[in-house]
Design an enzyme around this catalytic site. Structure first.
Site, PDB file in Angstrom:
ATOM      1  N   ASP A  90      30.752 -38.589 -48.309  1.00  0.00           N
ATOM      2  CA  ASP A  90      31.379 -39.868 -48.639  1.00  0.00           C
ATOM      3  C   ASP A  90      30.231 -40.833 -48.928  1.00  0.00           C
ATOM      4  OD1 ASP A  90      33.396 -41.836 -48.926  1.00  0.00           O
ATOM      5  OD2 ASP A  90      32.996 -42.532 -46.888  1.00  0.00           O
TER       6      ASP A  90
ATOM      7  N   GLU B 143      32.767 -37.700 -53.124  1.00  0.00           N
ATOM      8  CA  GLU B 143      33.809 -38.605 -53.591  1.00  0.00           C
ATOM      9  C   GLU B 143      33.414 -39.179 -54.943  1.00  0.00           C
ATOM     10  OE1 GLU B 143      35.012 -42.913 -52.256  1.00  0.00           O
ATOM     11  OE2 GLU B 143      35.997 -41.452 -50.947  1.00  0.00           O
TER      12      GLU B 143
ATOM     13  N   ASP C 184      33.670 -43.380 -42.422  1.00  0.00           N
ATOM     14  CA  ASP C 184      32.926 -42.646 -43.456  1.00  0.00           C
ATOM     15  C   ASP C 184      32.793 -41.170 -43.061  1.00  0.00           C
ATOM     16  OD1 ASP C 184      31.651 -45.195 -44.965  1.00  0.00           O
ATOM     17  OD2 ASP C 184      31.535 -45.456 -42.790  1.00  0.00           O
TER      18      ASP C 184
END
Length: 195
Positions: free
Chosen positions: A7, A68, A141
């Site tokens: 992330d 991501e 996160d």
């Protein structure tokens, strides 16, 4: 299949490693956050993210890295930091020959919770349940990184079948040879009569 989920972020870059196959219970092998100080020089922050990710790659030896996909936000500065950290993750994996997959936040949320509009608390709760953890990973996160890895494990078989079908179709399609250019016609020689 062992997947490192990333992330991306400059201040906090979530990382999580999940192992398993679609349709079977999954196992978390590690979760954490690579942190950089907000007041540090950008170059130093990117190096710190790289070093942190390299340590995770060395330790866990994933077969895939799921990152991501950066999406548009109102805060341009946040988007830039996310994009830069994302590029570092892609670079670290690619340098080792590890395939990288990009998943949008809504794809990840839909895969893990069933809704592409789920909030962070719902994602954390489902990650906790799917990985049989005692509590949701913190910060968010870290939970998001695990969700990315889960998403990739569940989506990869379908994506692979789709890619194989496209390749098979392309192989079966008749190929027309490229047209060869014609040489210009030679002028006709006429026999003239002499008087």
């Amino acid at each position: 299949m062992r997947v490192l989920g990333v992330d991306p972020g400059l201040t906090r870059c979530g990382v999580g490693v999940v192992e398993g196959v679609a349709g079977r219970p999954l196992t978390m092998l590690g979760v954490g956050v690579v942190r950089t100080p907000a007041d540090a020089d950008l170059g130093h922050r990117l190096v710190a993210v790289e070093q942190g990710l390299e340590q995770w790659l060395d330790e866990h030896r994933p077969e895939f890295v799921a990152v991501e996909r950066v999406f548009s936000q109102h805060n341009v500065r946040t988007v830039m930091g996310t994009a830069q950290a994302s590029a570092v993750a892609i670079l670290c994996a690619s340098r080792r020959g590890i395939p990288v997959a990009l998943h949008t936040p809504s794809e990840v949320k839909a895969a893990v919770t069933g809704s592409g509009r789920a909030d962070k608390a719902q994602v954390g709760a489902m990650v906790t349940r799917l990985l049989r953890l005692d509590a949701p990973p913190t910060p968010a996160d870290a939970a998001d990184a695990l969700a990315l890895a889960i998403c990739h494990i569940w989506r990869a078989p379908a994506q692979n079948r789709l890619q194989q079908a496209v390749a098979a179709h392309a192989a079966r399609a008749p190929r027309t040879p490229p047209a060869t250019p014609r040489a210009p016609a030679a002028p006709h020689a006429s026999k003239g009569r002499t008087a």
